[in-house]
Design an enzyme around this catalytic site. Sequence first.
Site, PDB file in Angstrom:
ATOM      1  N   ARG A 161       5.819  -3.088   3.781  1.00 43.29           N
ATOM      2  CA  ARG A 161       7.020  -3.356   4.573  1.00 43.29           C
ATOM      3  C   ARG A 161       7.556  -2.084   5.206  1.00 43.29           C
ATOM      4  O   ARG A 161       8.042  -2.091   6.321  1.00 43.29           O
ATOM      5  CB  ARG A 161       8.128  -3.938   3.669  1.00 43.29           C
ATOM      6  N   ARG A 162       7.496  -0.997   4.471  1.00 40.98           N
ATOM      7  CA  ARG A 162       8.196   0.217   4.888  1.00 40.98           C
ATOM      8  C   ARG A 162       7.351   1.078   5.820  1.00 40.98           C
ATOM      9  O   ARG A 162       6.447   1.808   5.395  1.00 40.98           O
ATOM     10  CB  ARG A 162       8.626   1.007   3.649  1.00 40.98           C
TER      11      ARG A 162
ATOM     12  N   GLY B  46      -1.199  -3.465 -18.282  1.00 38.70           N
ATOM     13  CA  GLY B  46       0.020  -3.448 -19.082  1.00 38.70           C
ATOM     14  C   GLY B  46       0.983  -2.476 -18.422  1.00 38.70           C
ATOM     15  O   GLY B  46       1.148  -2.484 -17.205  1.00 38.70           O
TER      16      GLY B  46
ATOM     17  N   ASP C  93       6.049  -7.883   5.923  1.00 36.02           N
ATOM     18  CA  ASP C  93       6.463  -8.457   4.643  1.00 36.02           C
ATOM     19  C   ASP C  93       5.547  -9.653   4.390  1.00 36.02           C
ATOM     20  O   ASP C  93       5.552 -10.614   5.171  1.00 36.02           O
ATOM     21  CB  ASP C  93       7.939  -8.901   4.756  1.00 36.02           C
TER      22      ASP C  93
ATOM     23  N   LYS D 252       3.005 -14.106 -12.733  1.00 41.37           N
ATOM     24  CA  LYS D 252       1.733 -13.447 -13.041  1.00 41.37           C
ATOM     25  C   LYS D 252       0.762 -14.424 -13.707  1.00 41.37           C
ATOM     26  O   LYS D 252      -0.454 -14.293 -13.551  1.00 41.37           O
ATOM     27  CB  LYS D 252       1.972 -12.193 -13.893  1.00 41.37           C
TER      28      LYS D 252
ATOM     29  N   ALA E  20       0.798  -1.232   0.000  1.00 39.34           N
ATOM     30  CA  ALA E  20       0.000   0.000   0.000  1.00 39.34           C
ATOM     31  C   ALA E  20       0.827   1.276   0.000  1.00 39.34           C
ATOM     32  O   ALA E  20       0.281   2.356  -0.200  1.00 39.34           O
ATOM     33  CB  ALA E  20      -0.926   0.001   1.221  1.00 39.34           C
TER      34      ALA E  20
ATOM     35  N   SER F 146      -1.294  -9.018 -14.320  1.00 40.84           N
ATOM     36  CA  SER F 146      -0.493  -8.268 -15.301  1.00 40.84           C
ATOM     37  C   SER F 146      -0.748  -8.821 -16.698  1.00 40.84           C
ATOM     38  O   SER F 146      -1.114 -10.001 -16.849  1.00 40.84           O
ATOM     39  CB  SER F 146       0.993  -8.432 -14.975  1.00 40.84           C
TER      40      SER F 146
ATOM     41  N   TYR G 112       9.153 -13.707 -14.039  1.00 40.77           N
ATOM     42  CA  TYR G 112       8.133 -12.706 -13.679  1.00 40.77           C
ATOM     43  C   TYR G 112       6.807 -13.064 -14.346  1.00 40.77           C
ATOM     44  O   TYR G 112       5.751 -13.067 -13.694  1.00 40.77           O
ATOM     45  CB  TYR G 112       8.579 -11.288 -14.086  1.00 40.77           C
TER      46      TYR G 112
END
Length: 257
Positions: free
Chosen positions: A38-39, A188, A64, A161, A14, A144, A157
Site C-alpha cells: 500500500r505504501r 510462530g 491495497d 490464519k 512487500a 501462521s 486472527y
Amino acid sequence: MVSVKDQIVLITGASSGIGKACAQLFAQAGAKIILVARRQQLLEELGEQLSKDFSCQLHLISLDICDRTGVQSAIDNLPEPWSAVDILINNAGLSRGLDKLHEGSIQDWEEMIDTNIKGLLYMTRALVPGMVTRSKGHVINIGSIAGHQTYPRGNVYCATKAAVRAISEGLKQDLLAEPVRVTSVDPGMVETDFSKVRFHGDTERAQKVYQGLTPLTPEDVADVVLFCATRPLHVNISELLMIPTDQASATLFNRQN
Ligand code: 8X3
C-alpha cells in the site's frame, strides 16, 4: 534444485517484515520481482535499495489487496514482460487487537478478514489461471502457527490464519492435475511490525511480546520461503510450521526475564 533466477515473483505486503525480507532474498537469487504494497514511499525506497544492491529487475505496484477490482485490474494490466507471474507470495496480512471475542472491535475483525482472507483470495484468483494456462507456477502463502492453534484473545486472527490453511489445502487439491505448486509457510513468533500493528501503534506493549526470548527474524522466514520455491519441481512442500527455539506452542515461551 530449481533456480529462481529470471523467474517472476510477485510479493504482497512487500514493503516491510517478511515480505521485504523475501524481496531481498529473491532479488539476491536473481528473480524478477513485482513488489506489491500500500505504501508507495516505502515501496520506492525498497525498489531503489534492491536495484542498487542486486541490480535486479523490478516492477512496483502500490495497491491495497482488499480492493477487489484494483487487484484484478493491476494483474490484467501488468506490462507484457511482467505478465507471466511464476511465483505468488501471499504475504500481506495483519493482526488487529488482542481482545476477548465478545469485547472485540468489529472494525478490527473486518480489517483482518479483508486482508488475510479476502485479499489473499483476490490475488490468488487473479494469478492462478495464468499459471494453469502456462503449466507453471507456485503459490506460497504465509500462514501462521495461529492457523494451527487458537490462543486466548486470538479468536478472529486465528480464524483468518486457519482459513489460509484451509485455502492452501483446497487450492492444492484443485490444482492436483496441474503442475502448479502450493505451499503454506506457517511461522510462530517473528519480530516485525506485527505486534505494533496488532496494538494499534503501542510500541511499548509490542516490545514486551518479544522480551526475554529470541524470536524468528523475517530473514529466517524468507530463507524457508526460498527453500520451498527451489525444491525440484516434483516436490511440493505443502505446509511448514517454523517456530523459534524459545517457543513450543502458540502460548508456550521460554523467557529469560
Ligand atoms: C503470528 C504468530 O502466534 O503471534 O502469526 O499469532 S502469533
